[in-house]
Design a protein around this motif. Structure first.
Motif, mmCIF file in Angstrom:
data_model
loop_
_atom_site.group_PDB
_atom_site.id
_atom_site.type_symbol
_atom_site.label_atom_id
_atom_site.label_comp_id
_atom_site.label_asym_id
_atom_site.label_seq_id
_atom_site.Cartn_x
_atom_site.Cartn_y
_atom_site.Cartn_z
ATOM 1 N N LEU A 542 34.433 77.477 22.987
ATOM 2 C CA LEU A 542 34.947 78.808 22.689
ATOM 3 C C LEU A 542 36.211 78.718 21.847
ATOM 4 O O LEU A 542 36.389 79.467 20.888
ATOM 5 N N LYS A 543 37.081 77.755 22.185
ATOM 6 C CA LYS A 543 38.311 77.595 21.405
ATOM 7 C C LYS A 543 37.994 77.193 19.962
ATOM 8 O O LYS A 543 38.641 77.672 19.014
ATOM 9 N N GLU A 544 36.991 76.365 19.762
ATOM 10 C CA GLU A 544 36.605 75.976 18.417
ATOM 11 C C GLU A 544 36.026 77.167 17.654
ATOM 12 O O GLU A 544 36.303 77.356 16.460
ATOM 13 N N GLN A 545 35.254 77.980 18.353
ATOM 14 C CA GLN A 545 34.685 79.168 17.731
ATOM 15 C C GLN A 545 35.795 80.115 17.283
ATOM 16 O O GLN A 545 35.756 80.674 16.183
ATOM 17 N N ILE A 546 36.801 80.284 18.133
ATOM 18 C CA ILE A 546 37.931 81.144 17.794
ATOM 19 C C ILE A 546 38.687 80.596 16.584
ATOM 20 O O ILE A 546 39.108 81.329 15.695
ATOM 21 N N ARG A 547 38.827 79.247 16.513
ATOM 22 C CA ARG A 547 39.558 78.648 15.405
ATOM 23 C C ARG A 547 38.856 78.896 14.079
ATOM 24 O O ARG A 547 39.488 79.088 13.044
ATOM 25 N N LEU A 548 37.515 78.907 14.091
ATOM 26 C CA LEU A 548 36.758 79.110 12.871
ATOM 27 C C LEU A 548 36.558 80.582 12.537
ATOM 28 O O LEU A 548 36.205 80.923 11.418
ATOM 29 N N ALA A 549 36.732 81.465 13.524
ATOM 30 C CA ALA A 549 36.578 82.891 13.279
ATOM 31 C C ALA A 549 37.730 83.400 12.410
ATOM 32 O O ALA A 549 38.762 82.750 12.264
ATOM 33 N N PHE A 550 37.545 84.603 11.854
ATOM 34 C CA PHE A 550 38.592 85.166 11.005
ATOM 35 C C PHE A 550 39.863 85.393 11.807
ATOM 36 O O PHE A 550 39.839 85.917 12.925
ATOM 37 N N ARG A 551 40.990 84.989 11.201
ATOM 38 C CA ARG A 551 42.286 85.219 11.821
ATOM 39 C C ARG A 551 43.304 85.593 10.746
ATOM 40 O O ARG A 551 43.232 85.117 9.618
ATOM 41 N N HIS A 552 44.224 86.438 11.117
ATOM 42 C CA HIS A 552 45.323 86.822 10.224
ATOM 43 C C HIS A 552 46.167 85.581 9.936
ATOM 44 O O HIS A 552 46.502 84.824 10.843
ATOM 45 N N ASN A 553 46.526 85.358 8.664
ATOM 46 C CA ASN A 553 47.364 84.214 8.325
ATOM 47 C C ASN A 553 48.516 84.649 7.421
ATOM 48 O O ASN A 553 48.545 85.795 6.955
ATOM 49 N N PRO A 554 49.474 83.776 7.143
ATOM 50 C CA PRO A 554 50.662 84.172 6.378
ATOM 51 C C PRO A 554 50.369 84.676 4.968
ATOM 52 O O PRO A 554 51.146 85.460 4.420
ATOM 53 N N ILE A 555 49.273 84.228 4.350
ATOM 54 C CA ILE A 555 48.966 84.714 3.006
ATOM 55 C C ILE A 555 48.701 86.219 3.049
ATOM 56 O O ILE A 555 49.035 86.956 2.112
ATOM 57 N N HIS A 556 48.121 86.691 4.136
ATOM 58 C CA HIS A 556 47.832 88.123 4.258
ATOM 59 C C HIS A 556 49.113 88.947 4.252
ATOM 60 O O HIS A 556 49.165 90.028 3.648
ATOM 61 N N ASP A 557 50.150 88.459 4.913
ATOM 62 C CA ASP A 557 51.428 89.177 4.908
ATOM 63 C C ASP A 557 52.036 89.219 3.502
ATOM 64 O O ASP A 557 52.641 90.227 3.102
ATOM 65 N N VAL A 558 51.881 88.127 2.752
ATOM 66 C CA VAL A 558 52.374 88.108 1.374
ATOM 67 C C VAL A 558 51.571 89.095 0.522
ATOM 68 O O VAL A 558 52.125 89.838 -0.298
ATOM 69 N N GLU A 559 50.259 89.122 0.724
ATOM 70 C CA GLU A 559 49.425 90.065 -0.034
ATOM 71 C C GLU A 559 49.839 91.513 0.240
ATOM 72 O O GLU A 559 49.800 92.355 -0.656
ATOM 73 N N SER A 560 50.251 91.821 1.463
ATOM 74 C CA SER A 560 50.721 93.180 1.769
ATOM 75 C C SER A 560 51.915 93.544 0.894
ATOM 76 O O SER A 560 52.045 94.686 0.446
ATOM 77 N N HIS A 561 52.797 92.570 0.648
ATOM 78 C CA HIS A 561 53.922 92.822 -0.269
ATOM 79 C C HIS A 561 53.409 93.087 -1.685
ATOM 80 O O HIS A 561 53.966 93.922 -2.407
ATOM 81 N N TRP A 562 52.358 92.388 -2.081
ATOM 82 C CA TRP A 562 51.773 92.630 -3.405
ATOM 83 C C TRP A 562 51.257 94.064 -3.506
ATOM 84 O O TRP A 562 51.470 94.733 -4.526
ATOM 85 N N TRP A 563 50.607 94.551 -2.460
ATOM 86 C CA TRP A 563 50.090 95.917 -2.486
ATOM 87 C C TRP A 563 51.236 96.935 -2.563
ATOM 88 O O TRP A 563 51.110 97.984 -3.196
ATOM 89 N N ILE A 564 52.353 96.632 -1.919
ATOM 90 C CA ILE A 564 53.498 97.544 -2.008
ATOM 91 C C ILE A 564 54.061 97.566 -3.429
ATOM 92 O O ILE A 564 54.432 98.632 -3.947
ATOM 93 N N MET A 565 54.097 96.410 -4.068
ATOM 94 C CA MET A 565 54.542 96.390 -5.464
ATOM 95 C C MET A 565 53.570 97.178 -6.340
ATOM 96 O O MET A 565 53.994 97.953 -7.217
ATOM 97 N N ALA A 566 52.271 97.025 -6.103
ATOM 98 C CA ALA A 566 51.280 97.792 -6.861
ATOM 99 C C ALA A 566 51.449 99.290 -6.606
ATOM 100 O O ALA A 566 51.322 100.110 -7.530
ATOM 101 N N TRP A 567 51.765 99.637 -5.385
ATOM 102 C CA TRP A 567 52.002 101.043 -5.025
ATOM 103 C C TRP A 567 53.218 101.591 -5.773
ATOM 104 O O TRP A 567 53.213 102.729 -6.249
ATOM 105 N N ASN A 568 54.263 100.783 -5.906
ATOM 106 C CA ASN A 568 55.446 101.211 -6.662
ATOM 107 C C ASN A 568 55.089 101.541 -8.111
ATOM 108 O O ASN A 568 55.667 102.461 -8.717
#
Length: 728
Positions: A542-568
């Motif tokens: 189960l732990k291995e399955q969780i590791r391979l499943a989709f998870r939020h990572n730091p690149i996603h937080d950076v991309e959110s900043h990109w969307w805010i710049m696009a919004w500006n």
């Protein structure tokens, strides 16, 4: 939007299931009933006013038909007061068919309830309504008008009044009465009952509402309106664990409250006030936090402690976060203000409830006055809801946190250069979180603030750390969608990896059972206590399955900043291009006639639609479709090439990070922060002295808009409407 929040239906409870949510019983209902029978108010086990006919069979308008109900309630209250042992003071009085619209303290609202149990006083105020009422002479299709109107009334009370924790309502169609309850966690209603013959229920309801204390009716005694203030100001108590008494912050004024727009949410409000000890400006944030998460203050204390422990140059990162003065859960008469334990009196919504539809089924048509309602349509809808929806009631705790500075949200900054500077600082705060081993998971325009330091320099700050989570956490909750939809990374929006090679795409479909999330905290103990080799292998699998499943990572937080710049860039325009004052049909100054606001609004609304899984956002970000920059003003178009450069950097990083079939290459996380910061500096250096304003105020009022990146409010102040959150 309110009906969307409720998904078109709410739990329908029996009287016995609902009664614990009512204010406490204050009289012997049988004894009051007996006295009312002696007085002639009750005849043949019916209210005397309706002895001969039900409301639907009576002549006249519904105002006249239900007028006797006001006398019935007054008679019940009088009988209670005449009891020698009764010593409670009356809190609410009934008003039916008012000839005026209730006065709003904050937002304009022209709706008028059919009646209300309200606080006595010369003015009819929305903030004085304890129980809203809707009446219809006939049943059938008319029940849906009542349901829509009463849901709106409860929604308006909770969003408009910071002193309200929950509220009640009553609907009546012909003889059928129904009670409603709404908090920040759930809305429920009773099954209908006959108010003409169910006499004890009516006595119980109106006596309890009339003589309940204000906290029992949903008012919050820890936040009080300061008399004769316009705009309204409040005195707010903040209780900190370990302190005997709360600290009171006086004359607090709301500076942000669009977090309270939705019904079931954290209902975030921010007040500007002063420190009672120093007189310095401070901000008080009032929120209904998730019961099962650490509070924002606890997370900030942890992050600041980690920064102090590392010391050296790392200490400079502190300036990118808001400094906390105090924080703690709200206490009502010594008890934590909890939606389940205190407000719902530790009585959860039972799993065996039916569903009450709020929206008229398409097959249900209007029927002649007095005819039998088309129950088949209702029952079919109820069965469908019960089969297809699992009720999620989030337990929330009322919480306040005081910040040492009053931050200005990025969306209130007129200077594009300042917006870029603040975004860059926020990315530095995000980098600090990453270096400490944490994700943010809720980056939005409302969570990026700025303050002035002692030298009057602008400093951006990353706030709202309630949803941070360790990067190396295997908690399945890390795979839950969190954030503000318009600034959400496209993978988080989809809840799947979309940049992986084809041979590992099948991992996107790995799903985690919700029960695994609930039991995750026991897994470590399970490892220690498990004696069966098969059971140990099951846990590891189960732990291995969780590791391979989709998870939020730091690149996603950076991309959110990109969307805010696009919004500006895409949801705003230079103020020199915009007419003042703004109107939906304002013409653009002739000097800027080559630019067409409507064309930019079309693209902006597609980029920031305010809904999850919007195809254009993903297609544009992954470059399946080209980003149309020709709709932008001439001064903005050159800046977009840097935005595209940051986009390309994010895309290449995603593809490299997601290439390994055994997981994510985490070595790339830190590099993306510095790369995007460098590119955003190019935009800042090229922004010159451009002043921008949101295009949302110029949107045709007949058309929905999310160009501000936030949900459109009914009557916003100067700040834009609320972000639509997704925290499922």
């Amino acid at each position: 939007m309110v009906m969307e929040d409720l998904d078109g239906a709410i739990p329908e409870l029996s009287w016995e299931q609902f009664e614990p949510y009512l204010p406490p019983k204050c009289v012997d209902t049988l004894a009051v009933k007996a006295r009312l029978e002696l007085s002639g108010a009750i005849v043949d086990n019916r209210w005397a006013a309706y002895r001969e006919l039900d409301p639907s069979k009576m002549d006249g308008h519904q105002d006249a038909v239900f007028a006797p109900l006001e006398l019935i309630v007054k008679t019940i209250i009088s009988e209670c007061l005449l009891s020698s042992s009764f010593d409670q003071e009356q809190t609410l009085e009934l008003m039916l068919n008012p000839d005026q619209v209730p006065i709003c303290s904050e937002r304009k609202n022209n709706s008028r309830p059919d009646g209300a149990l309200r606080l006595p006083g010369p003015l009819y105020l929305w903030n004085g309504i304890g129980v809203s009422k809707e009446l219809k002479k006939f049943g059938g299709v008319h029940v849906y008008d009542n349901r829509r109107q009463v849901v709106w009334s409860m929604h308006h009370i909770l969003r408009d009044d910071p002193t309200r924790r929950f509220t009640f309502a009553i609907t009546t169609e012909d003889t059928q009465m129904r009670l409603w309850f709404c908090s920040r966690s759930v809305m429920v209603a009773t099954k209908s009952f006959n108010f003409v013959t169910d006499l004890e229920k009516v006595i119980r309801i109106y006596s309890s509402f009339a003589f309940a204390t204000k906290p029992e009716l949903g008012w919050d005694p820890t936040i009080r309106v300061v008399p004769n203030t316009n705009p309204t100001r409040y005195d707010i108590d903040v209780h900190t664990d370990g302190e005997d008494k709360p600290v009171t912050y006086r004359n607090a004024q709301i500076i942000w409250d669009y977090g309270a727009e939705s019904l079931h949410c954290r209902a975030t409000r921010v007040f500007k006030t002063t420190d009672p000890a120093t007189g310095a400006p401070v901000a008080v944030k009032d929120v209904w936090r998730d019961y099962d998460r650490p509070s924002e203050g606890a997370n900030v204390d942890m992050i600041m402690g980690e920064i102090d422990r590392r010391g050296g140059r790392f200490a400079d990162f502190k300036k990118y976060f808001m400094q906390v003065e105090r924080h703690g859960d709200v206490r009502i008469n010594g008890q934590v203000d909890d939606t389940h334990q205190l407000i719902m009196r530790d009585t959860p919504v039972p799993p065996n409830h039916s569903w009450l539809p709020l929206i008229k089924p398409s097959k249900l048509v209007d029927v002649a006055h007095g005819d039998r309602p088309m129950l088949d349509g209702l029952e079919t809808t109820d069965r469908t809801r019960a089969q297809n929806q699992q009720l999620e009631v989030r337990r929330r705790v009322h919480y306040r946190i005081v910040f040492a500075h009053v931050g200005t949200p990025i969306y209130q900054l007129p200077s594009l250069k300042d917006r870029c500077r603040v975004l860059i600082d926020s990315l530095k705060g995000l980098e600090a979180l990453y270096r400490l081993g944490y994700l943010h998971r809720d980056v939005s325009t409302g969570n990026i603030l700025c303050v002035r330091d002692a030298s009057n320099n602008l400093i951006g700050k990353l706030s709202d750390l309630e949803y941070i989570m360790a990067i190396d956490s295997d908690n399945p909750a890390r795979g839950v969608r969190t954030g503000t939809v318009d600034f959400m990374a496209v993978e988080v929006d989809r809840m799947a990896y979309i940049f992986r090679p084809q041979d590992v795409e099948k991992q996107d479909e790995i799903k985690i059972d919700p029960s695994d999330v609930d039991n995750w905290g026991n897994y470590e103990d399970e490892d220690k206590e498990t004696t069966s080799e098969d059971e140990r292998k099951e846990v590891e699998a189960l732990k291995e399955q969780i590791r391979l499943a989709f998870r939020h990572n730091p690149i996603h937080d950076v991309e959110s900043h990109w969307w805010i710049m696009a919004w500006n860039l895409f949801a705003h325009a230079p103020t020199s291009y915009l007419p003042s004052p703004p109107t939906a049909n304002s013409s653009v100054p002739a000097s800027e006639s080559t630019w067409h606001m409507g064309d930019q609004l079309v693209v902006s609304n597609r980029l920031f639609p305010g809904t999850i899984r919007a195809p254009y956002r993903r297609e544009m970000f992954t470059k399946e479709v080209a980003l149309d920059t020709t709709v932008l003003p001439a001064e903005i178009q050159p800046l977009v090439r840097h935005l595209v450069e940051a986009q390309d950097k994010l895309l290449s990083t995603y593809k490299l990070a997601e290439k390994p079939p055994t997981g994510i290459d985490e070595s790339l996380y830190l590099r993306i922060h510095s790369s995007v910061i460098r590119i955003f500096k190019k935009i800042m250096d090229s922004a010159g002295d451009i002043q921008v304003a949101s295009l949302s105020k110029f949107q045709d009022p007949e058309e929905p808009t999310h160009v501000s990146g936030k949900r459109k409010a009914d009557a916003p102040r100067t700040n834009p409407p609320a972000p639509k959150k997704s925290k499922n």
